[in-house]
Structures are given as C-alpha cells and as structure tokens.
Design a protein around this motif. Structure first.
Motif: not given
Length: 286
Positions: A186-187, A199-201, A215-216, A255-256
């Motif tokens: 989550v971070g 991020h995502e490409m 939202d992770g 994380f969670v």
C-alpha cells in the motif's frame, strides 16, 4: 532472535533438491499455513511415495490438508501423507503438502524436519544450521523465520534502482515480491525522495503511460509479483540527491493483510542495472 532446535540427523549423500517453506517468514503469534514444497523425488528414484513432517515446539497443529490419492494421518507432533499406487508424485513434478497451525508468540527460527520416502529409499531433510549459518547443508530442515510484530512477512528478491544524474528529479526501483500468506502493498517511502509511489505502465491509445496505483497492489499468497521496467514499479520523485551506481537506496515497503493489520519491511536496494540486464530506453509519460 531465539532459535528453536531439533535433533540433528546426519546426511549420507548429497541431495538433488530441498523440501522448503515459502520464503518471507510469518508473524509471531499468527495463524500460519505451512506449504511444504516438494520438487524432486529422492536421488536416483522415480517418484515420491510418502511425506512426513515433524512439527516443532512453537507450532500448534490445527489441521492438515488432504491430498487426493494419499492417505493422511496426524498427531500433535507429526503429519504423514502416503500415496496409493497410482498417486505417487513423479520426479521433478512439484507439489505442496499443507498444514495449518498457530505460531509461537516468540520471534525466532522454527525448523521443520521432513522425511521424504521414494519407494524403498528415503531422504531425511532434518539438518540444522551450525555455528556457520552460511555453510551449505546436504539435507537441511525446512526453515521458517518467525517475525516480530510489525515486520512484514514478504520475500524481496532481485531488487535494483535506476541510477540518476545531477538535475534529474525522478527514477524507478524494481524487484520481485512474494508474500507467503498474501498481503497488499500500500505504500513506499525513502529519505532520498520527496515523493515515492507505486506505479504501473499501461498502453493508452498507442502510447505507454504511467499511472499511480492509489489502492495499492495485491500480492496473492505464494505467488511472486514482478516489478520491472515497463510494468509495475516504484516511482521516486523529487530526488534529494543523485543516485549513483554502486550505492544503496533505503526503502520502506508498507503492507496490510486481509484483516487490515499494517506491517512494513525495510530494504536496501542496490543502485544500478543488474549484471546481464539491459535497462530499456525511453522515459515515462504521466
């Protein structure tokens, strides 16, 4: 951390492969699903016909998972699966043998000796680390790191960060993450950047664009998730200093779990493209 010891059984010959638990550890005092992975039969044999797990003090058995075609028997300190004639596990075919239980509340190391039978032959994976923890053992017991509260049960492999030059404001970090019991990333944070995001490409109208995963990202149990150029990555912006090749980038991964319990893992990430890998050219489009 305290190490929980079990009797040492000497090995007679080198082994082909280990019987292991997923790397990454588990939280002290948690419910734990121990998935023992068998990847090969015993040396010079065709199939695995039985697997016996001895349970250490510090692990309280709740249940063992049956396998089709295998007889299951268990006691407080031992679980055994025995294959019928048609269900033996062929050499080099991987499978998991799963027991569920409760872990000790004391951080440390648990070792699970496992006996693997292959017809008339067997391999007893029961050796424990000695004074030289780095020494290779022919028949090591399956090992579990029991982690203190707040430390994330996640395995981090092949981590690296792209170097930057003076005046460059951003860069990326990459790695492989695997969570034995499943987690959500989550971070991320680092003292070397003002902003750090997941991020995502993605392709958008013929152009590769980058988006933040606000939202992770879910890490399914025992399934590695790859962070790499052109895909998932950790984006570091507002760099406070150049990242020179050969230095280390400190990162905090947050994380969670499924119950919302937070944890984190501190990692030191090497700066520079790993040997044998070529960093793709081009930049990101926001």
């Amino acid at each position: 951390m305290r190490t929980l010891l079990l009797p040492l059984i000497a090995a007679a010959a080198p082994a082909f492969a280990h019987i292991t638990l997923p790397p990454g550890g588990a939280a002290a005092g948690s419910d734990y699903e121990a998935a023992f992975r068998v990847g090969h039969a015993c040396k010079d044999t065709a199939a695995t016909t039985a697997v016996t797990v001895r349970l250490p003090e510090g692990f309280t058995l709740v249940e063992a998972q049956p396998r089709a075609g295998w007889a299951l028997s268990s006691s407080a300190r031992e679980v055994r699966w025995t294959a019928d004639a048609a269900s033996a596990l062929p050499d080099k075919e991987r499978a998991e043998f799963v027991v569920r239980g409760k872990l000790t509340g004391q951080p440390g190391t648990l070792c699970f000796p496992v006996r693997q039978d292959c017809g008339t032959q067997s391999a007893d994976w029961a050796q424990l680390p000695g004074a030289d923890a780095s020494a290779k053992l022919p028949f090591p017991a399956a090992r579990l790191d029991v982690l203190p509260p707040g430390v994330a049960a996640v395995d981090v492999k092949n981590a690296w960060a792209r170097p930057s030059v003076p005046g460059q404001s951003g860069t990326g970090a990459f790695m492989q993450l695997s969570a034995p019991q499943g987690l959500r990333l989550v971070g991320v944070a680092t003292p070397l950047a003002g902003v750090a995001e997941l991020h995502e490409m993605q392709m958008d109208g013929g152009t590769m664009r980058m988006r933040e995963l606000k939202d992770g990202l879910a890490l399914p149990a025992r399934q590695p998730v790859e962070f790499k150029p052109g895909g998932y990555h950790l984006m570091l912006m507002d760099l406070k200093q150049p990242l020179a090749k050969g230095t280390q980038l400190p990162l905090t991964l947050r994380f969670v779990d499924a119950r919302g319990v937070a944890s984190q893992r501190e990692v030191q990430v090497p700066v520079g493209v790993p040997e044998g890998q070529v960093a793709p050219a081009g930049g990101h489009v926001h």
